[in-house]
Design an enzyme around this catalytic site. Structure first.
Site, short mmCIF file in Angstrom:
data_model
loop_
_atom_site.label_atom_id
_atom_site.label_comp_id
_atom_site.label_asym_id
_atom_site.label_seq_id
_atom_site.Cartn_x
_atom_site.Cartn_y
_atom_site.Cartn_z
N ALA A 1 0.61 6.24 50.36
CA ALA A 1 0.45 6.40 51.83
C ALA A 1 0.15 5.07 52.48
O ALA A 1 -1.09 4.70 51.97
CB ALA A 1 -0.55 7.79 52.10
N ARG B 1 -0.24 3.00 56.34
CA ARG B 1 0.12 3.10 57.98
C ARG B 1 1.50 2.26 58.09
O ARG B 1 2.12 2.57 59.30
CB ARG B 1 -1.01 2.10 58.58
N ILE C 1 -13.08 -10.93 36.56
CA ILE C 1 -14.30 -10.98 35.56
C ILE C 1 -14.71 -9.55 35.25
O ILE C 1 -14.99 -8.76 36.34
CB ILE C 1 -15.59 -11.62 36.22
N LYS D 1 -21.59 -6.01 46.50
CA LYS D 1 -21.27 -6.40 44.91
C LYS D 1 -22.58 -6.22 44.22
O LYS D 1 -22.67 -5.51 42.91
CB LYS D 1 -20.54 -7.74 44.68
N1 HSE Z 1 -13.53 -11.96 50.22
C1 HSE Z 1 -14.13 -11.87 48.70
C2 HSE Z 1 -14.57 -13.42 48.38
C3 HSE Z 1 -13.15 -11.48 47.87
O1 HSE Z 1 -14.37 -14.29 49.10
O2 HSE Z 1 -14.95 -13.60 47.36
C4 HSE Z 1 -13.17 -9.85 47.84
O3 HSE Z 1 -14.24 -9.26 47.67
#
Ligand code: HSE
Length: 430
Positions: free
Chosen positions: A40, A42, A133, A202
């Site tokens: 799916a 857009r 990683i 993160k």
């Molecule tokens: N924009 C992120 C970075 C990658 O520069 O590490 C995706 O999380």
């Protein structure tokens, strides 16, 4: 195993390409086939022709999450609200989920994992944190005998690229951002990366896994790199440090401290050697001791490596009892007591300070006496060569609580001899 995909951007296309390119290895290792049966997106016209001939392409999320033949939904649409609805519906329908959506998990991880537990489904998300990683696997599997003491990482490639360019090529911040955009690392609006939001997502996920606590994005103390001056980058190198946007979570007797902030990393620490767009994560367990993990943290192809590995894990688990393979640590069994988070002002670390001053009699005494009055111990103090009656005074303190330091800096900022805003950055503790 039949999969359906939501979203067909860079990562979606790379995932299809990886499934096709390494179909033989994937099939052999999994002992079955991974069949993409629905997408799916857009922009269906873009996907048609790139997906296998029998794969249905539509612009309706419901066509994937409600399709009874689909075993696993791969959510690569990005964003939070629609992705959340789609993932919850897929889980409600008994489908396993693979996602690389860190914003979704940092915001709604607790609800999503609860739903997964209720429904006996797996939610796999290796692609969400430092893609190439395998840090989720390391945390869940390899470190599961440990009490984690700290997790410290360079987890945002864009800001690391910018800081590296400033240091190596002497570029001003704005020019380094422009170069990151030209090379496709930074978005047209780079704020999410440079302000620390992406890294905060993160580290919120990693903290949850490392310390067996619910995901708590609000507990992450966040600061970005937009105010970093090239002169500080140069000064700290001469003092044996490198400025990195460090995401860190640390358990001490007073509680958990989770932060994303530009930090002075000692040059002889492995994290100081993580340059350009690369990522690195340092995990210290009470049994394992320090471990270090390095690799690409962004990019469609690298992300697809993690996504397909998650798919294979699910495929293997489906041959057993899936319920026993729902998250092994972290989300599955939060610790009994509620976590205590250290308030920002109570966080303790050595700090680097830069005072831009009038080169007048007594300016060093003003700085040192105010720090002494506040009980702040100085480790290093250094005055640069004065130019045109102005100079920089650089200080590295011993451990200091941030609130006490900020009060002293507030007083010093009012001194006539101190010009401009005082620069204050934490120094990494081991
Ligand atoms: N924009 C992120 C970075 C990658 O520069 O590490 C995706 O999380």
């Amino acid at each position: 195993m039949k999969i359906g995909m939501l979203g067909f951007g860079t990562v979606g296309q790379a995932t299809v390409s990886t499934l096709l390119k390494n179909a033989e290895e994937i099939g052999r290792r999994f002992g079955g086939t991974v069949e993409l049966v629905a997408v799916a997106t857009r922009t269906p016209a873009k996907a048609t022709g790139q997906v296998p001939a029998h794969c249905r392409v539509s612009n309706q999320i419901a066509d994937v999450v409600n399709d009874p033949q689909i075993d696993v939904v791969v959510e690569l649409m990005g964003g939070i609200d629609d992705a959340y609805k789609a993932v919850m519906t897929a889980l409600e329908n008994g489908k396993h989920v693979v996602t690389a959506n860190k914003a979704l998990l940092a915001t709604h991880g607790n609800e999503i994992f609860n739903k997964a537990r209720q429904r006996g489904c797996i939610v796999a998300f290796e692609g969400a944190v430092c893609v190439a990683i395998p840090v989720i696997k390391i945390m869940r599997e390899s470190m599961s005998a440990n009490r984690i003491e700290s997790v410290m990482g360079i987890v945002n490639g864009t800001s690391n690229f910018i800081l590296t360019k400033m240091r190596e090529d002497g570029l001003a911040y704005d020019l380094a951002v422009k170069q990151a955009q030209e090379l496709g690392f930074a978005e047209a609006d780079p704020s999410f990366d440079v302000n620390g939001n992406d890294a905060a997502h993160k580290i919120a996920i990693l903290t949850s896994l490392a310390f067996d606590v619910p995901v708590n994005l609000a507990a992450v103390q966040m600061d970005g790199i937009a105010k970093i001056h090239i002169e500080d980058i140069k000064y700290v190198e001469t003092m044996g440090y490198r400025i990195k946007l460090l995401a860190s979570a640390r358990q001490s007797e007073s509680g958990l401290f989770v932060s994303v902030q530009p930090t002075l990393v000692p040059l002889d620490h492995m994290l100081a050697s993580v340059n350009g767009e690369m990522n690195g994560v340092h995990i210290k367990g009470d049994i394992s001791g320090p471990t270090f993990h390095y690799g690409a943290g962004a990019g469609g192809t690298a992300t697809s490596s993690a996504i397909v590995a998650d798919l294979l894990d699910i495929g293997r688990m489906l041959h057993c009892d899936a319920r026993h393979f729902v998250p092994l640590t972290g989300f599955a069994a939060p610790r009994n007591s509620a976590p205590v988070y250290i308030a920002p002002g109570a966080s303790v670390a050595p700090r680097y300070l830069r005072f831009t001053v009038n080169d007048t009699v007594g300016v060093l005494a003003t700085i040192s006496s105010e720090l002494a009055r506040a009980g702040i111990s100085v480790d290093i103090i250094h005055q640069d060569v004065p130019k045109h009656g102005h100079t920089n005074v650089l200080v590295i303190t011993h451990d200091v609580a941030l609130e006490a330091l900020n009060q002293a800096l507030h007083s010093l900022q009012k001194a006539d001899s101190i010009e401009y805003e005082i620069v204050s950055l934490p120094v990494m503790s081991n």
